[in-house]
Design a protein around this motif. Structure first.
Motif, PDB file in Angstrom:
ATOM      1  N   ALA A 191       0.808   3.582   6.769  1.00  0.00           N
ATOM      2  CA  ALA A 191       0.557   3.077   5.410  1.00  0.00           C
ATOM      3  C   ALA A 191       0.249   1.582   5.449  1.00  0.00           C
ATOM      4  O   ALA A 191      -0.607   1.087   4.697  1.00  0.00           O
ATOM      5  N   ASP A 192       0.907   0.868   6.329  1.00  0.00           N
ATOM      6  CA  ASP A 192       0.652  -0.575   6.450  1.00  0.00           C
ATOM      7  C   ASP A 192      -0.771  -0.816   6.979  1.00  0.00           C
ATOM      8  O   ASP A 192      -1.513  -1.641   6.450  1.00  0.00           O
ATOM      9  N   ILE A 193      -1.145  -0.064   8.014  1.00  0.00           N
ATOM     10  CA  ILE A 193      -2.498  -0.232   8.570  1.00  0.00           C
ATOM     11  C   ILE A 193      -3.531   0.067   7.479  1.00  0.00           C
ATOM     12  O   ILE A 193      -4.485  -0.696   7.266  1.00  0.00           O
ATOM     13  N   SER A 195      -3.201  -0.082   4.312  1.00  0.00           N
ATOM     14  CA  SER A 195      -3.219  -1.118   3.277  1.00  0.00           C
ATOM     15  C   SER A 195      -3.997  -2.347   3.749  1.00  0.00           C
ATOM     16  O   SER A 195      -4.758  -2.942   2.976  1.00  0.00           O
ATOM     17  N   HIS A 196      -3.840  -2.729   5.018  1.00  0.00           N
ATOM     18  CA  HIS A 196      -4.622  -3.871   5.524  1.00  0.00           C
ATOM     19  C   HIS A 196      -6.115  -3.580   5.372  1.00  0.00           C
ATOM     20  O   HIS A 196      -6.903  -4.466   5.036  1.00  0.00           O
ATOM     21  N   LEU A 197      -6.479  -2.335   5.620  1.00  0.00           N
ATOM     22  CA  LEU A 197      -7.901  -1.981   5.530  1.00  0.00           C
ATOM     23  C   LEU A 197      -8.362  -1.952   4.074  1.00  0.00           C
ATOM     24  O   LEU A 197      -9.433  -2.471   3.737  1.00  0.00           O
ATOM     25  N   VAL A 264      -1.962  -6.190  -3.055  1.00  0.00           N
ATOM     26  CA  VAL A 264      -0.854  -5.233  -2.949  1.00  0.00           C
ATOM     27  C   VAL A 264       0.219  -5.803  -2.008  1.00  0.00           C
ATOM     28  O   VAL A 264       1.419  -5.659  -2.259  1.00  0.00           O
ATOM     29  N   HIS A 265      -0.216  -6.480  -0.959  1.00  0.00           N
ATOM     30  CA  HIS A 265       0.763  -7.117  -0.068  1.00  0.00           C
ATOM     31  C   HIS A 265       1.593  -8.162  -0.816  1.00  0.00           C
ATOM     32  O   HIS A 265       2.810  -8.263  -0.625  1.00  0.00           O
ATOM     33  N   GLY A 266       0.939  -8.934  -1.654  1.00  0.00           N
ATOM     34  CA  GLY A 266       1.647  -9.957  -2.421  1.00  0.00           C
ATOM     35  C   GLY A 266       2.752  -9.333  -3.264  1.00  0.00           C
ATOM     36  O   GLY A 266       3.874  -9.844  -3.333  1.00  0.00           O
ATOM     37  N   ILE A 278      11.351  -0.935   3.660  1.00  0.00           N
ATOM     38  CA  ILE A 278      10.329  -0.894   4.727  1.00  0.00           C
ATOM     39  C   ILE A 278       8.979  -1.263   4.106  1.00  0.00           C
ATOM     40  O   ILE A 278       8.530  -0.639   3.123  1.00  0.00           O
ATOM     41  N   HIS A 279       8.341  -2.272   4.723  1.00  0.00           N
ATOM     42  CA  HIS A 279       7.085  -2.817   4.211  1.00  0.00           C
ATOM     43  C   HIS A 279       6.034  -1.726   3.895  1.00  0.00           C
ATOM     44  O   HIS A 279       5.473  -1.681   2.793  1.00  0.00           O
ATOM     45  N   GLY A 280       5.803  -0.826   4.851  1.00  0.00           N
ATOM     46  CA  GLY A 280       4.753   0.194   4.672  1.00  0.00           C
ATOM     47  C   GLY A 280       5.073   1.150   3.534  1.00  0.00           C
ATOM     48  O   GLY A 280       4.169   1.627   2.833  1.00  0.00           O
ATOM     49  N   GLY A 282       6.808   0.404   0.767  1.00  0.00           N
ATOM     50  CA  GLY A 282       6.523  -0.329  -0.477  1.00  0.00           C
ATOM     51  C   GLY A 282       5.025  -0.348  -0.766  1.00  0.00           C
ATOM     52  O   GLY A 282       4.585  -0.136  -1.902  1.00  0.00           O
ATOM     53  N   LEU A 283       4.227  -0.550   0.267  1.00  0.00           N
ATOM     54  CA  LEU A 283       2.771  -0.595   0.077  1.00  0.00           C
ATOM     55  C   LEU A 283       2.236   0.757  -0.393  1.00  0.00           C
ATOM     56  O   LEU A 283       1.388   0.825  -1.290  1.00  0.00           O
ATOM     57  N   ALA A 284       2.739   1.843   0.229  1.00  0.00           N
ATOM     58  CA  ALA A 284       2.248   3.180  -0.132  1.00  0.00           C
ATOM     59  C   ALA A 284       2.568   3.484  -1.598  1.00  0.00           C
ATOM     60  O   ALA A 284       1.744   4.076  -2.318  1.00  0.00           O
TER      61      ALA A 284
HETATM   62 ZN    ZN Z   1       1.076  -5.178   5.926  1.00  0.00          ZN
END
Ligand code: ZN
Ligand code: NZQ
Length: 386
Positions: A191-193, A195-197, A264-266, A278-280, A282-284
């Motif tokens: 999910a983190d990867i 989100s970066h994309l 979304v990262h912010g 867990i960061h990923g 939260g992003l998902a």
């Molecule tokens: Zn990230």
């Protein structure tokens, strides 16, 4: 195309058994090593023992126990050891938390400036100790990028820090080191990867090549995440995810695109600052809510393209229908890999939304994101994620 400077100064050694090159790498920097690692996974998997025996001739000092969402206290301890022991090179073995922590230690060890002040004032780094990064999870790509994210739990702050001088000098990227990553952590990393994309795909202006490169890596992550979860020792799946993570966020894919702050990262960094999640994950949770919130006449073409090229949604004249189908598919994917998709499931309520939103807008540049986000926008997205 926008102008850009591209300098990835990390020497990458990718693949099984590349660790055998470690003594050669270290010898060019010196004798005294700080080995930084997390809560113990490298001891369970045997990487720790391998490193100790390969570097038996070297003086190794250790800083273990780096927590996910690394703390400023971990950095202070590392700086103390580096200064007292005149460390020559930092060996960062673990996830993004270990590598990020090592980056700030590397910079703060070469100055008298307090590490937290350095981060919050975004001070330039003129000198840093060299780092050799050995990632053990596919997620942040910290092993080949110039960023680090550190938390200060006392003040509920999680802040990013960037400098080309903290980029690791060497990265040994061995997919077999990620075989032991549990399914849930594999999903969060994916999910983190993604989100970066996404953060580099939903931008004000992109290029033909930038779009195709990002789309190809998004599709790769979507294809291989379920395989890696079902077959943890599937080398090809782990390798695709690990290399995907390394190139997702270090400017390799998006040079020439008009990039902007990661919205979304912010918003997510506030969630992990207040609730240590867990960061990923939260992003998902935030991603589909953010997508729905910013969908408008100005963005619908972009979301329709995303739906068609990523999720194979049929092209139609109704771009909103296509866009919505793409958002639903994104949400379904995250659910299918087992990520809890509401903040309530993580025990998060609305009590801090106001201050979190204020802080995100002030410190993460959200007013300059793809679609500018005000404090009220952020509160709405948080509420829709409950
Ligand atoms: Zn990230
Ligand atoms: O601590 P150990 O025991 O090693 O266990 C870790 C940890 O519990 C475990 N793990 C890692 N490799 C393993 C493993 N377990 C079994 N086998 C293995 N091979 O995974 C857990 C999470 O580790 P962590 O390092 O926190 O994960 P991740 O790589 O996702 O890093 C997250 C941190 O990076 C920041 C995040 O905000 C968060 O603080 N980010 C860093 C970025 C950067 N440097 O560019 C950008 C990102 O957007 C992100 O903000």
């Amino acid at each position: 195309m926008e102008n850009f400077q591209f300098c990835i100064s990390t020497n990458v050694l990718f693949g099984k058994d590349q660790i055998e090159n470690l003594p050669n790498i270290v010898s060019s920097y010196g004798k005294r090593i700080l080995l930084v690692y997390g809560g113990g996974s490298i001891k369970r998997t045997g990487i720790y023992e391998t490193i100790k025996s390969l570097l038996a001739q070297y003086e190794i000092h250790e800083l273990g126990g780096i927590a996910p969402n690394p703390r400023i206290e971990n950095v202070y301890e590392g700086v103390r050891i580096c200064k007292q022991q005149s460390i020559d090179i930092i060996l960062a073995v673990g996830g993004g938390s270990v590598i990020d922590c090592s980056k700030v230690i590397a910079a703060a060890s070469c100055t008298e400036i307090d590490a937290w002040q350095m981060i919050i004032n975004r001070m330039p780094v003129s000198e840093a100790l060299p780092i050799c990064a050995i990632p053990t999870i596919a997620a942040t790509g910290s092993e080949t990028d110039a960023g680090a994210v550190i938390s200060n739990l006392a003040t509920n702050e999680k802040r990013s820090f960037f400098s080309p001088n903290i980029m690791p000098k060497v990265a040994i990227i061995d997919p077999t080191y990620t075989f032991s990553v549990p399914a849930a952590q594999t999903a969060a990393g994916a999910a983190d990867i993604l989100s970066h994309l996404f953060e580099q795909y939903f931008v004000p202006q992109s290029t033909f090549m930038g779009d195709l490169l990002v789309e190809s890596v998004i599709k790769t992550i979507i294809k291989y995440t379920p395989t890696a979860m079902a077959e943890p020792e599937n080398y090809e799946a782990r390798a695709q995810l690990l290399w995907g993570s390394a190139i997702a966020d270090n400017a390799t894919l998006c040079n020439g695109n008009k990039l902007c702050p990661f919205g979304v990262h912010g918003m997510e960094h506030e969630l992990s600052a207040y609730y240590d999640i867990i960061h990923g994950v939260g992003l998902a949770i935030l991603t589909p809510r953010w997508m729905r919130h910013v969908l408008s006449d100005a963005t619908v073409e972009r979301f329709a393209r995303f739906a068609q090229n990523i999720w194979d949604i049929a092209c139609s004249d109704d771009k909103y229908e296509m866009a919505n189908q793409g958002i639903i598919a994104t949400e379904r994917f995250f659910k299918s890999i087992g990520i809890p998709m509401t903040l309530s499931e993580l025990g998060i309520g609305c009590e801090h939304f106001e201050e979190m939103a204020n802080h995100a807008v002030e410190t993460e540049g959200l007013l300059y994101a793809y679609v500018p986000l005000t404090k009220n926008d952020v509160i709405t997205i948080y509420k829709n994620s409950l």
